[in-house]
Design an enzyme around this catalytic site. Structure first.
Site, PDB file in Angstrom:
ATOM      1  CG  HIS A 122      42.333  71.508  -2.073  1.00  0.00           C
ATOM      2  ND1 HIS A 122      42.542  70.291  -2.287  1.00  0.00           N
ATOM      3  CD2 HIS A 122      41.203  71.992  -2.645  1.00  0.00           C
ATOM      4  CE1 HIS A 122      41.391  69.759  -3.030  1.00  0.00           C
ATOM      5  NE2 HIS A 122      40.561  70.759  -3.277  1.00  0.00           N
ATOM      6  CG  ASP A 199      48.157  73.509  -4.733  1.00  0.00           C
ATOM      7  OD1 ASP A 199      47.830  73.611  -5.876  1.00  0.00           O
ATOM      8  OD2 ASP A 199      47.171  73.300  -3.788  1.00  0.00           O
ATOM      9  CD  GLN A 202      41.135  77.231  -7.345  1.00  0.00           C
ATOM     10  OE1 GLN A 202      40.787  77.865  -8.070  1.00  0.00           O
ATOM     11  NE2 GLN A 202      40.554  76.047  -7.281  1.00  0.00           N
ATOM     12  CE  LYS A 225      41.043  72.689  -8.951  1.00  0.00           C
ATOM     13  NZ  LYS A 225      39.674  72.563  -8.626  1.00  0.00           N
ATOM     14  CB  CYS A 363      38.635  70.330  -0.678  1.00  0.00           C
ATOM     15  SG  CYS A 363      37.504  69.090  -1.524  1.00  0.00           S
TER      16      CYS A 363
HETATM   17  N1  PMP Z   1      44.688  72.508  -4.711  1.00  0.00           N
HETATM   18  C1  PMP Z   1      43.841  73.393  -4.910  1.00  0.00           C
HETATM   19  C2  PMP Z   1      44.044  74.714  -4.310  1.00  0.00           C
HETATM   20  C3  PMP Z   1      42.647  73.362  -5.463  1.00  0.00           C
HETATM   21  O1  PMP Z   1      41.777  74.346  -5.440  1.00  0.00           O
HETATM   22  C4  PMP Z   1      42.575  71.969  -6.052  1.00  0.00           C
HETATM   23  C5  PMP Z   1      41.211  71.502  -6.680  1.00  0.00           C
HETATM   24  N2  PMP Z   1      39.935  72.048  -6.131  1.00  0.00           N
HETATM   25  C6  PMP Z   1      43.483  71.110  -5.871  1.00  0.00           C
HETATM   26  C7  PMP Z   1      44.761  71.343  -5.464  1.00  0.00           C
HETATM   27  C8  PMP Z   1      43.421  69.553  -6.827  1.00  0.00           C
HETATM   28  O2  PMP Z   1      43.443  69.858  -8.027  1.00  0.00           O
HETATM   29  P1  PMP Z   1      43.075  68.665  -9.025  1.00  0.00           P
HETATM   30  O3  PMP Z   1      41.587  68.747  -9.176  1.00  0.00           O
HETATM   31  O4  PMP Z   1      43.665  68.982 -10.373  1.00  0.00           O
HETATM   32  O5  PMP Z   1      43.289  67.422  -8.607  1.00  0.00           O
END
Ligand code: PMP
Length: 405
Positions: A122, A199, A202, A225, A363
């Site tokens: 991401h 990270d 998800q 999430k 993203c």
């Molecule tokens: N990493 C991944 C794999 C994500 O899917 C996301 C959110 N789309 C993030 C990081 C960012 O997370 P947050 O919305 O908690 O900032």
């Protein structure tokens, strides 16, 4: 005891119609819906306990502090931290990763050091590293993704060297759903002497995460999430690693003593929680943890895996639909394209049918490029989804093809 059939009753936002169609919510990778218990916990805090934490001797402040610190304990226990102090409350996974980049990496990296990430990250696990590389002269390396959407582990291993100072990998890809074998990947990285970041944005809402077993140094968590409120998340860090780190932001609560000559830091985790935090968010996240525990990850995993297989079947049976990155080890993400129809148009027609999916690059622009695409349609699953939801998805996609294909 909650059955998967009754789980949906906990989510008030799912009981609504879009036009004359009942809502089918398939965008949980963007954010999950919130159970009533989480909504109630946030409301209860504002209605009864609202006060600032850690500083007050009065009853409300003590109650607020206790609820906030209980939430920290709940998260530590759910995610297998060694102790509650290993949980730092932040805004979300994005802030967690930026904190590691600026508070851990920036003071340590020198020119020629390497940071290794993967091609499926991401943007929030790419850009913070690009910024710190710019600041320090370190180099960003990228492990490639195979055609099926899994990580090229041999290439990953060959990119590790004595120059690798830090490795940061998604536990689960948001764009295509790949589950990475993070425990194994972190072990290789550690052999090379690197500090490891996972990270987990998800992962925590879908599968059992054990921070101690993964044995990474840092693990980023996104509250919204995993059925919690927005604006709250955690950075899990090994206690010794956190102790060695300098604070990231200065302000109230993160200090032990302040004078114009010398200021000393508070203990971990408070050292990293400058200012009034998102108290209501943390309390809501604590309630989300209890919600997850009430269902159990085992139930969640088997339900979502069944739905994933069912959903793949539904989509594969539609002519013109191609699944993207549908690897063997996949969390509940169905990424796909429709021949001759732009993903945004698919998304719009699906919305008219009451079906909420995400379209775009998710993203993860570099990953899209890897597959020769600028965008996909993404239906992402959670524990409240049903096979009927996926039938509705299939019918709506067919409708999109009929109108635009
Ligand atoms: N990493 C991944 C794999 C994500 O899917 C996301 C959110 N789309 C993030 C990081 C960012 O997370 P947050 O919305 O908690 O900032």
């Amino acid at each position: 005891e909650m059955t998967t059939a009754s789980i949906v009753d906990n989510f008030p936002a799912l009981r609504q119609s879009i036009g004359d169609k009942s809502l089918v919510y398939l965008d949980s990778a963007a954010t999950t819906q919130k159970p009533q218990s989480v909504i109630d916990a946030v409301t209860r805090y504002y209605e009864h306990d609202n006060a600032n934490i850690h500083r007050g001797v009065h009853t409300l402040s003590q109650r607020a502090t206790q609820s906030y610190e209980n939430a920290r304990k709940n998260i530590a226990s759910l995610l297998g931290a060694n102790r509650p102090e290993e949980v730092i409350f932040v805004r979300g996974a994005t802030e967690a990763i930026n904190m590691i980049a600026q508070a851990w990496a920036r003071p340590r990296l020198v020119e020629g050091d390497e940071i290794l990430i993967t091609e499926m990250e991401h943007h929030s696990n790419i850009v913070p590293w690009q910024i710190v590389c710019e600041q320090t002269g370190a180099i960003l390396k990228v492990a490639p993704v195979l055609d099926d959407g899994s990580l090229d582990i041999e290439a990953y291993k060959s990119l590790l060297s004595e120059d690798t100072v830090l490795v940061s990998i998604a536990h689960v890809s948001n764009a295509i759903g790949t589950i990475n074998p993070v425990q194994e990947l972190c072990a290789f990285a550690k052999e090379a002497g690197a500090t490891t970041v996972v990270d987990g944005a998800q992962a925590c809402g879908h599968l059992q995460v054990n921070f101690q077993e993964i044995d990474c140094d840092f693990y980023a968590v996104s509250g919204h999430k995993m059925f919690g409120p927005t604006g709250i998340g955690c950075l899990l860090g090994k206690y010794e690693v956190l102790q060695e780190m300098e604070p990231w932001q200065g302000g109230g609560d993160m200090i032990l003593s302040v004078s114009f000559e010398e200021t000393t830091w508070n203990d971990v985790p408070f050292k990293f929680e400058a200012g009034t935090p998102n108290i209501a968010g943390a309390i809501g996240l604590g309630a989300a943890v209890q919600f997850i525990e009430g269902i159990g990850y085992e139930t969640m995993v088997s339900h979502e895996q069944e739905l994933l297989a069912y959903g793949r079947g539904v989509l594969e049976n539609i002519e013109g639909v191609t699944l993207v990155g549908a690897s063997e080890h996949n969390a509940g993400v169905l990424s796909f394209t429709v021949e001759g129809v732009h993903p945004h148009d698919v998304g719009t027609i699906l919305d008219h049918a009451g079906v909420a999916i995400r379209t775009g690059n998710h993203c993860a622009e570099p990953l899209m490029r890897r597959f020769g695409l600028s965008a996909t349609c993404r239906a992402s699953l959670s524990v409240y989804n049903t096979t009927e939801d996926l039938d509705r998805l299939g019918l709506a996609v067919q409708e999109a093809i009929r109108i635009l294909g």
